[in-house]
Design an enzyme around this catalytic site. Sequence first.
Site, PDB file in Angstrom:
ATOM      1  CG  ASP A  31      -2.049   0.977   1.123  1.00 62.24           C
ATOM      2  OD1 ASP A  31      -3.207   0.539   0.994  1.00 62.24           O
ATOM      3  OD2 ASP A  31      -1.787   2.202   1.175  1.00 62.24           O
ATOM      4  CB  ILE A  32       0.747   4.325  -2.072  1.00 67.06           C
ATOM      5  CG1 ILE A  32       1.799   5.283  -2.589  1.00 67.06           C
ATOM      6  CG2 ILE A  32      -0.545   5.030  -1.719  1.00 67.06           C
ATOM      7  CD1 ILE A  32       1.449   5.940  -3.912  1.00 67.06           C
ATOM      8  CG  ASN A  88     -12.392  -0.520   3.670  1.00 65.20           C
ATOM      9  OD1 ASN A  88     -12.738  -0.997   4.749  1.00 65.20           O
ATOM     10  ND2 ASN A  88     -11.234   0.093   3.497  1.00 65.20           N
ATOM     11  CG  HIS A 101      -8.439  -2.778  -2.589  1.00 63.73           C
ATOM     12  ND1 HIS A 101      -9.315  -2.052  -3.366  1.00 63.73           N
ATOM     13  CD2 HIS A 101      -8.293  -2.083  -1.437  1.00 63.73           C
ATOM     14  CE1 HIS A 101      -9.681  -0.967  -2.726  1.00 63.73           C
ATOM     15  NE2 HIS A 101      -9.094  -0.959  -1.533  1.00 63.73           N
TER      16      HIS A 101
HETATM   17  P1  DGP Z   1      -9.466   1.611   0.171  1.00 60.22           P
HETATM   18  O1  DGP Z   1      -9.506   2.901   0.926  1.00 60.22           O
HETATM   19  O2  DGP Z   1      -9.971   0.418   0.972  1.00 60.22           O
HETATM   20  O3  DGP Z   1     -10.143   1.732  -1.172  1.00 60.22           O
HETATM   21  O4  DGP Z   1      -7.926   1.324  -0.098  1.00 60.22           O
HETATM   22  C1  DGP Z   1      -7.250   1.855  -1.185  1.00 60.22           C
HETATM   23  C2  DGP Z   1      -5.801   1.783  -0.842  1.00 60.22           C
HETATM   24  O5  DGP Z   1      -5.051   1.925  -2.045  1.00 60.22           O
HETATM   25  C3  DGP Z   1      -5.310   2.881   0.096  1.00 60.22           C
HETATM   26  O6  DGP Z   1      -4.922   2.298   1.331  1.00 60.22           O
HETATM   27  C4  DGP Z   1      -4.133   3.505  -0.612  1.00 60.22           C
HETATM   28  C5  DGP Z   1      -3.837   2.549  -1.737  1.00 60.22           C
HETATM   29  N1  DGP Z   1      -3.386   3.184  -2.954  1.00 60.22           N
HETATM   30  C6  DGP Z   1      -4.011   4.175  -3.625  1.00 60.22           C
HETATM   31  N2  DGP Z   1      -3.306   4.511  -4.718  1.00 60.22           N
HETATM   32  C7  DGP Z   1      -2.224   3.691  -4.742  1.00 60.22           C
HETATM   33  C8  DGP Z   1      -1.128   3.558  -5.642  1.00 60.22           C
HETATM   34  O7  DGP Z   1      -0.999   4.244  -6.662  1.00 60.22           O
HETATM   35  N3  DGP Z   1      -0.183   2.624  -5.332  1.00 60.22           N
HETATM   36  C9  DGP Z   1      -0.297   1.835  -4.223  1.00 60.22           C
HETATM   37  N4  DGP Z   1       0.693   0.965  -4.009  1.00 60.22           N
HETATM   38  N5  DGP Z   1      -1.320   1.932  -3.362  1.00 60.22           N
HETATM   39  C10 DGP Z   1      -2.272   2.856  -3.615  1.00 60.22           C
END
Ligand code: DGP
Length: 115
Positions: A31-32, A88, A101
């Site tokens: 996660d970023i 979620n 995810h």
């Molecule tokens: P949610 O809020 O449950 O939809 O989680 C989305 C997650 O995705 C959040 O924790 C941050 C992650 N995320 C968003 N953009 C990116 C990205 O470009 N790269 C990565 N590795 N994670 C991302």
Amino acid sequence: MPIDCLFCKIVAGEIPVEFVYESDTVVAFRDINPQAPTHVLVIPREHISTINDLSVEDEVLVGSLYTAAREIAVAEGIADAGYRTVMNCNEGAGQSVFHIHLHVLGGRPMNWPPG
Ligand code: DGP
């Protein structure tokens, strides 16, 4: 593939991300914005927007998200101590990327109830 789906672009390799796990049907990457020492997202290669869009045909695919999570937890060394998986559904639950995810979180104590 939906034009603006960030995670479809990651699956397609259009946005470079290191996969910590991959199979024919799912990929996983960090996660970023990590909320724990280990915070990995496991996603299907196929686009499915939310849990509400799942059908019975997706049951094996959803199971594969969890078997991937198990393998990732072992590889990350968090399987025995414990970890949390979260998916979620829709904005009210905090979903911000509309390609399902499974969050895999570990490496610290987890509180309950979640916020
Ligand atoms: P949610 O809020 O449950 O939809 O989680 C989305 C997650 O995705 C959040 O924790 C941050 C992650 N995320 C968003 N953009 C990116 C990205 O470009 N790269 C990565 N590795 N994670 C991302």
